[in-house]
Motif scaffolding. Structure first.
Motif, PDB file in Angstrom:
ATOM      1  N   SER A  10      41.552  47.848  37.505  1.00  0.00           N
ATOM      2  CA  SER A  10      41.816  48.471  36.210  1.00  0.00           C
ATOM      3  C   SER A  10      42.766  47.579  35.407  1.00  0.00           C
ATOM      4  CB  SER A  10      42.429  49.858  36.397  1.00  0.00           C
ATOM      5  OG  SER A  10      42.895  50.379  35.166  1.00  0.00           O
ATOM      6  N   PHE A  11      42.272  47.019  34.312  1.00  0.00           N
ATOM      7  CA  PHE A  11      43.112  46.146  33.492  1.00  0.00           C
ATOM      8  C   PHE A  11      44.279  46.905  32.875  1.00  0.00           C
ATOM      9  CE2 PHE A  11      39.803  42.605  32.493  1.00  0.00           C
ATOM     10  CZ  PHE A  11      39.671  42.396  33.860  1.00  0.00           C
ATOM     11  N   GLU A  12      44.031  48.140  32.510  1.00  0.00           N
ATOM     12  CA  GLU A  12      45.105  48.940  31.919  1.00  0.00           C
ATOM     13  C   GLU A  12      46.226  49.179  32.929  1.00  0.00           C
ATOM     14  OE1 GLU A  12      45.771  53.341  29.852  1.00  0.00           O
ATOM     15  OE2 GLU A  12      43.747  52.626  30.313  1.00  0.00           O
ATOM     16  N   GLN A  16      36.431  36.352  36.285  1.00  0.00           N
ATOM     17  CA  GLN A  16      36.960  35.352  35.363  1.00  0.00           C
ATOM     18  C   GLN A  16      37.854  36.001  34.311  1.00  0.00           C
ATOM     19  OE1 GLN A  16      36.326  32.200  36.111  1.00  0.00           O
ATOM     20  NE2 GLN A  16      37.747  31.530  34.521  1.00  0.00           N
ATOM     21  N   GLU A  17      37.441  37.162  33.837  1.00  0.00           N
ATOM     22  CA  GLU A  17      38.261  37.893  32.862  1.00  0.00           C
ATOM     23  C   GLU A  17      39.568  38.359  33.486  1.00  0.00           C
ATOM     24  OE1 GLU A  17      37.772  41.593  29.653  1.00  0.00           O
ATOM     25  OE2 GLU A  17      36.198  41.170  31.137  1.00  0.00           O
ATOM     26  N   ALA A  18      39.493  38.784  34.767  1.00  0.00           N
ATOM     27  CA  ALA A  18      40.711  39.207  35.463  1.00  0.00           C
ATOM     28  C   ALA A  18      41.648  38.025  35.684  1.00  0.00           C
ATOM     29  CB  ALA A  18      40.344  39.855  36.798  1.00  0.00           C
ATOM     30  N   VAL A  36      49.187  26.183  32.350  1.00  0.00           N
ATOM     31  CA  VAL A  36      49.860  27.041  33.322  1.00  0.00           C
ATOM     32  C   VAL A  36      49.043  27.082  34.614  1.00  0.00           C
ATOM     33  CG1 VAL A  36      50.667  29.378  33.820  1.00  0.00           C
ATOM     34  CG2 VAL A  36      50.898  28.438  31.510  1.00  0.00           C
ATOM     35  N   ASN A  37      49.685  26.837  35.727  1.00  0.00           N
ATOM     36  CA  ASN A  37      49.018  26.865  37.031  1.00  0.00           C
ATOM     37  C   ASN A  37      49.488  28.086  37.824  1.00  0.00           C
ATOM     38  OD1 ASN A  37      47.613  24.384  36.698  1.00  0.00           O
ATOM     39  ND2 ASN A  37      49.497  23.261  37.141  1.00  0.00           N
ATOM     40  N   PHE A  38      48.555  28.909  38.229  1.00  0.00           N
ATOM     41  CA  PHE A  38      48.868  30.048  39.081  1.00  0.00           C
ATOM     42  C   PHE A  38      48.144  29.858  40.411  1.00  0.00           C
ATOM     43  CE2 PHE A  38      48.183  34.322  40.776  1.00  0.00           C
ATOM     44  CZ  PHE A  38      49.476  34.823  40.724  1.00  0.00           C
ATOM     45  N   ASP A  39      48.842  30.128  41.501  1.00  0.00           N
ATOM     46  CA  ASP A  39      48.307  29.882  42.843  1.00  0.00           C
ATOM     47  C   ASP A  39      47.372  31.017  43.254  1.00  0.00           C
ATOM     48  OD1 ASP A  39      47.769  29.072  45.376  1.00  0.00           O
ATOM     49  OD2 ASP A  39      49.847  28.922  46.037  1.00  0.00           O
ATOM     50  N   PHE A  40      46.099  30.918  42.816  1.00  0.00           N
ATOM     51  CA  PHE A  40      45.124  31.961  43.145  1.00  0.00           C
ATOM     52  C   PHE A  40      44.733  31.918  44.623  1.00  0.00           C
ATOM     53  CE2 PHE A  40      44.454  32.130  38.542  1.00  0.00           C
ATOM     54  CZ  PHE A  40      44.340  33.488  38.352  1.00  0.00           C
ATOM     55  N   ILE A  77      51.012  44.432  42.651  1.00  0.00           N
ATOM     56  CA  ILE A  77      50.559  45.055  41.410  1.00  0.00           C
ATOM     57  C   ILE A  77      49.065  45.325  41.454  1.00  0.00           C
ATOM     58  CG2 ILE A  77      50.272  44.638  38.932  1.00  0.00           C
ATOM     59  CD1 ILE A  77      52.932  43.059  39.077  1.00  0.00           C
ATOM     60  N   ILE A  78      48.306  44.370  41.983  1.00  0.00           N
ATOM     61  CA  ILE A  78      46.849  44.536  42.072  1.00  0.00           C
ATOM     62  C   ILE A  78      46.481  45.684  43.004  1.00  0.00           C
ATOM     63  CG2 ILE A  78      44.733  43.440  42.940  1.00  0.00           C
ATOM     64  CD1 ILE A  78      45.765  40.811  41.813  1.00  0.00           C
ATOM     65  N   LEU A  79      47.180  45.806  44.131  1.00  0.00           N
ATOM     66  CA  LEU A  79      46.892  46.882  45.077  1.00  0.00           C
ATOM     67  C   LEU A  79      47.075  48.254  44.433  1.00  0.00           C
ATOM     68  CD1 LEU A  79      48.506  45.499  48.370  1.00  0.00           C
ATOM     69  CD2 LEU A  79      46.078  45.584  47.756  1.00  0.00           C
ATOM     70  N   LYS A  80      48.035  48.352  43.509  1.00  0.00           N
ATOM     71  CA  LYS A  80      48.257  49.627  42.825  1.00  0.00           C
ATOM     72  C   LYS A  80      47.222  49.865  41.726  1.00  0.00           C
ATOM     73  CE  LYS A  80      53.308  49.652  43.430  1.00  0.00           C
ATOM     74  NZ  LYS A  80      54.607  49.656  42.700  1.00  0.00           N
ATOM     75  N   SER A  81      46.529  48.790  41.301  1.00  0.00           N
ATOM     76  CA  SER A  81      45.654  48.875  40.135  1.00  0.00           C
ATOM     77  C   SER A  81      44.179  48.985  40.490  1.00  0.00           C
ATOM     78  CB  SER A  81      45.873  47.641  39.226  1.00  0.00           C
ATOM     79  OG  SER A  81      47.234  47.490  38.897  1.00  0.00           O
ATOM     80  N   ILE A  82      43.863  49.081  41.778  1.00  0.00           N
ATOM     81  CA  ILE A  82      42.455  49.183  42.195  1.00  0.00           C
ATOM     82  C   ILE A  82      42.002  50.637  42.100  1.00  0.00           C
ATOM     83  CG2 ILE A  82      40.854  48.883  44.126  1.00  0.00           C
ATOM     84  CD1 ILE A  82      42.546  46.553  45.050  1.00  0.00           C
ATOM     85  N   THR A  83      40.882  50.846  41.443  1.00  0.00           N
ATOM     86  CA  THR A  83      40.355  52.198  41.240  1.00  0.00           C
ATOM     87  C   THR A  83      39.617  52.671  42.492  1.00  0.00           C
ATOM     88  OG1 THR A  83      38.254  51.434  40.348  1.00  0.00           O
ATOM     89  CG2 THR A  83      40.089  51.680  38.795  1.00  0.00           C
ATOM     90  N   SER A  84      39.191  53.927  42.460  1.00  0.00           N
ATOM     91  CA  SER A  84      38.442  54.496  43.598  1.00  0.00           C
ATOM     92  C   SER A  84      37.090  53.810  43.775  1.00  0.00           C
ATOM     93  CB  SER A  84      38.233  56.001  43.381  1.00  0.00           C
ATOM     94  OG  SER A  84      37.559  56.247  42.153  1.00  0.00           O
ATOM     95  N   ALA A  85      36.602  53.176  42.709  1.00  0.00           N
ATOM     96  CA  ALA A  85      35.336  52.455  42.795  1.00  0.00           C
ATOM     97  C   ALA A  85      35.534  51.004  43.209  1.00  0.00           C
ATOM     98  CB  ALA A  85      34.625  52.521  41.450  1.00  0.00           C
ATOM     99  N   GLN A  86      36.726  50.694  43.707  1.00  0.00           N
ATOM    100  CA  GLN A  86      37.056  49.335  44.151  1.00  0.00           C
ATOM    101  C   GLN A  86      36.905  48.312  43.018  1.00  0.00           C
ATOM    102  OE1 GLN A  86      38.354  48.473  47.397  1.00  0.00           O
ATOM    103  NE2 GLN A  86      38.641  50.679  47.119  1.00  0.00           N
ATOM    104  N   GLN A  87      37.336  48.710  41.829  1.00  0.00           N
ATOM    105  CA  GLN A  87      37.373  47.829  40.679  1.00  0.00           C
ATOM    106  C   GLN A  87      38.819  47.682  40.211  1.00  0.00           C
ATOM    107  OE1 GLN A  87      34.694  46.181  39.492  1.00  0.00           O
ATOM    108  NE2 GLN A  87      33.448  47.130  41.085  1.00  0.00           N
TER     109      GLN A  87
END
Length: 462
Positions: free
Chosen positions: A252-254, A217-219, A194-198, A240-250
Motif C-alpha cells: 500500500s503506497f498510502e 518499479q513504481e514501488a 541517489v543509491n539505495f541498497d535494494f 515500514i514495508i512489513l507494516k504496509s502490506i495489505t491482506s492481498a499481499q500488495q
C-alpha cells in the motif's frame, strides 16, 4: 553555495536562448506562484517568469547575459544561484555549447506538475507542509481540489467508440512526427544520483518470507523518494514495508508513506524535513579550535560583497579604482567573495589600511595557484603566513581598526583579535609576575620583621 558561473564558463557576453515545449496555462501559473514559491522563494520563480518572455520573442537579435544582469540588477553569481534552484527542483533544464571565444546556452522550461502530481509527490508535499503551517497547507490543497466533482460510481458509461462513429481508413500512410517538439513534462525531483541498497532490502524481506516481486518499479521509485526524504536505511525500510502490506499481499503506497513519516517524526522530535540548498547541508565543518562565531563570520564573508565590506571598513564608498580591482579579482581570478574579503582584510592589516593593487594581484595569483577557493582556506593560509609587525605598527593598526570597527562582530578579522588577545594575555602574565615578585619580597620582609621581634622579645625575657 550553488555552482559558480566559472564552472559553466559563463560570462556576461555569452548568448542564451529560452525554449518551452508546452502552453503555459493559468493552472501552471497557479502551481508556480502558490505551491513552488513557498519552496524555492520569489527570486527563483521571478527569474522563471522573466525567462519566459524570451520564448515569445520574434526578434532575431542575439540575447546575452548582459541583458539579464542589467534588467534584473543581479550579477552572474546570483543568476546561477537562482538557476541552480530552478534546475534542482525540476523546472528548468540547461544546455551549453562551448566554442573558442564564446559559449552558447539554452534554457529549457519544463511544464510544472499538476496539483494532483504535486500533492502526490512525497517530497514536494512534505517540503511544502514544512514551509507553511498546517492550516495553510490544507487550504492550498483544498483550493486545487475539484469541489464540483460528480460521483460516477452509480452511473454506466455509454460513450461510443471510434469505430461506432467513423469508417476505418483504407490507406497505410504513416506520417513522420519525429521533428515535432515533445512536451517536457514534469517528472519530479531528479534522484538518479541517489543509491539505495535494494539487495540488502530484498534479503531482509526474505527472512520474513516476503518476495522481492512485491517491490515493483513504481514501488522502487517511491522507496528511493522516501529513503532520500527521511534518511531511511534498508533495515528501517523493511519495518515500514512489513507494516504496509495489505491482506492481498500488495504494498500500500498510502501506508508506506504514512509509516515512513511517522518513523521520521518519532526519531526527530516531531519535526518534518525541510528543503535545504546543498551549501546549507554540506558546509565545511569547523575545526576543533573553531567556534560558532568563527563559522558565522566566515559564512558572512562568503555572502558579503567585497565592495560592501570595504565600505563598512572605511565608512565611505570605495574608490573607482578599488571597485575595478575587485571586479578584476572576480572576473579574471575567478575568486569567491569570501576569499576576496579575507585577502583585502589581510592586506589592509599588513599595509596600514592601504590597498596596493600590484601587491593584491600578486597574492591573488599565488592563492589561486595554491587552490584556495573558500574563505576558511584563505583564513587558515593567512594565519600561517602572517608575521607580526613591530609593536608600534600593531598598535597603529589596532587603533585605526577600532576607529572604523564594523557594526557586525562576525566581520572582525580573526588574526587581529587573536593578536590583541595574545598581547593582552602577555601583559596580564607580566603584571601577574610583577605582583608575585612584590608579594614574595613583602613576605620575606614580614618574616624577617617577625623574627627580629621574636629575638627582641627573647632578650627582654632574659
Amino acid at each position: 553555495m550553488g555552482l559558480q558561473s566559472a564552472k559553466f564558463g559563463l560570462r556576461p557576453q555569452d548568448d542564451f536562448q529560452v525554449k518551452r515545449d508546452f502552453q503555459l496555462t493559468n493552472h501552471n501559473l497557479a502551481i508556480l506562484n502558490r505551491l513552488f514559491t513557498p519552496l524555492v522563494g520569489s527570486s527563483a520563480i521571478g527569474l522563471l517568469h522573466y525567462l519566459n518572455q524570451f520564448v515569445e520573442s520574434t526578434s532575431n537579435q542575439v540575447n546575452t547575459h548582459y541583458i539579464i544582469m542589467s534588467e534584473l540588477k543581479i550579477n552572474l553569481k546570483e543568476f546561477r544561484q537562482q538557476m541552480d534552484i530552478l534546475e534542482g527542483i525540476g523546472l528548468v533544464k540547461s544546455f551549453v555549447k562551448h566554442e573558442d571565444n564564446t559559449s552558447s546556452f539554452v534554457y529549457k522550461l519544463v511544464q510544472p506538475p499538476t496539483a494532483r502530481q504535486f500533492f502526490s509527490d512525497p517530497m514536494l508535499s512534505i517540503f511544502l507542509y514544512n514551509e507553511v503551517n498546517k492550516q495553510r497547507y490544507h487550504q492550498l490543497k483544498s483550493d486545487f481540489e475539484t469541489s464540483t466533482a460528480i460521483d460516477l460510481t452509480e452511473f454506466q458509461e455509454i460513450t461510443r467508440k471510434y469505430t461506432d462513429v467513423f469508417k476505418l481508413p483504407k490507406g497505410n500512410l504513416v506520417e513522420d512526427v519525429s521533428q515535432m517538439p515533445q512536451e517536457s513534462t514534469y517528472k519530479g525531483l531528479d534522484l538518479s544520483a541517489v543509491n539505495f541498497d535494494f539487495e540488502t532490502l530484498y534479503d531482509l524481506l526474505q527472512t520474513h518470507f516476503i518476495s522481492e516481486e512485491i517491490i515493483t518499479q513504481e514501488a522502487k521509485h517511491l522507496i528511493i523518494q522516501l529513503a532520500t526524504l527521511y534518511g531511511l536505511t534498508p533495515e528501517a525500510m523493511k519495518r515500514i514495508i512489513l507494516k504496509s502490506i495489505t491482506s492481498a499481499q500488495q504494498l500500500s503506497f498510502e501506508d508506506i508513506r504514512k509509516y515512513a513519516r511517522t518513523y521520521y517524526l518519532m526519531e526527530h522530535e516531531q519535526h518534518l524535513p525541510s528543503l535545504q540548498q546543498k551549501d546549507q547541508i554540506t558546509a565545511p565543518k569547523p575545526s576543533a579550535e573553531q567556534n560558532d562565531d568563527d563559522k558565522n563570520w566566515l559564512q558572512q564573508l562568503e555572502n558579503t560583497s567585497p565592495i560592501e565590506m570595504l565600505a563598512s571598513w572605511s565608512s565611505s564608498e570605495p574608490t573607482t579604482q578599488q571597485k575595478v580591482m575587485v571586479e578584476e579579482l572576480v572576473e579574471r581570478e575567478k575568486m569567491s567573495f569570501g576569499v576576496i574579503n579575507i585577502l583585502l582584510q589581510f592586506v589592509m592589516l599588513k599595509e596600514d589600511m592601504k590597498l596596493p593593487k600590484a601587491y593584491i594581484l600578486e597574492i591573488a595569483s599565488n592563492w589561486k595557484k595554491l587552490g584556495i577557493s573558500t574563505a576558511e582556506q584563505a583564513y587558515q593560509h593567512a594565519l600561517k603566513v602572517n608575521q607580526p609587525k613591530p609593536e608600534t605598527r600593531v598598535a597603529s593598526s589596532q587603533s585605526r581598526y577600532k576607529k572604523h570597527q564594523l557594526a557586525s562582530k562576525e566581520m572582525t578579522p580573526k588574526w587581529l583579535l587573536e593578536r590583541e588577545q595574545q598581547a593582552s594575555t602577555e601583559s596580564d602574565d607580566n603584571n601577574k609576575k610583577v605582583d608575585n615578585d612584590n608579594n614574595e619580597e613583602e613576605d620575606q620582609e614580614r618574616a624577617a620583621f617577625l623574627q627580629h621581634l621574636k629575638e627582641r622579645w627573647g632578650e627582654d625575657d632574659e
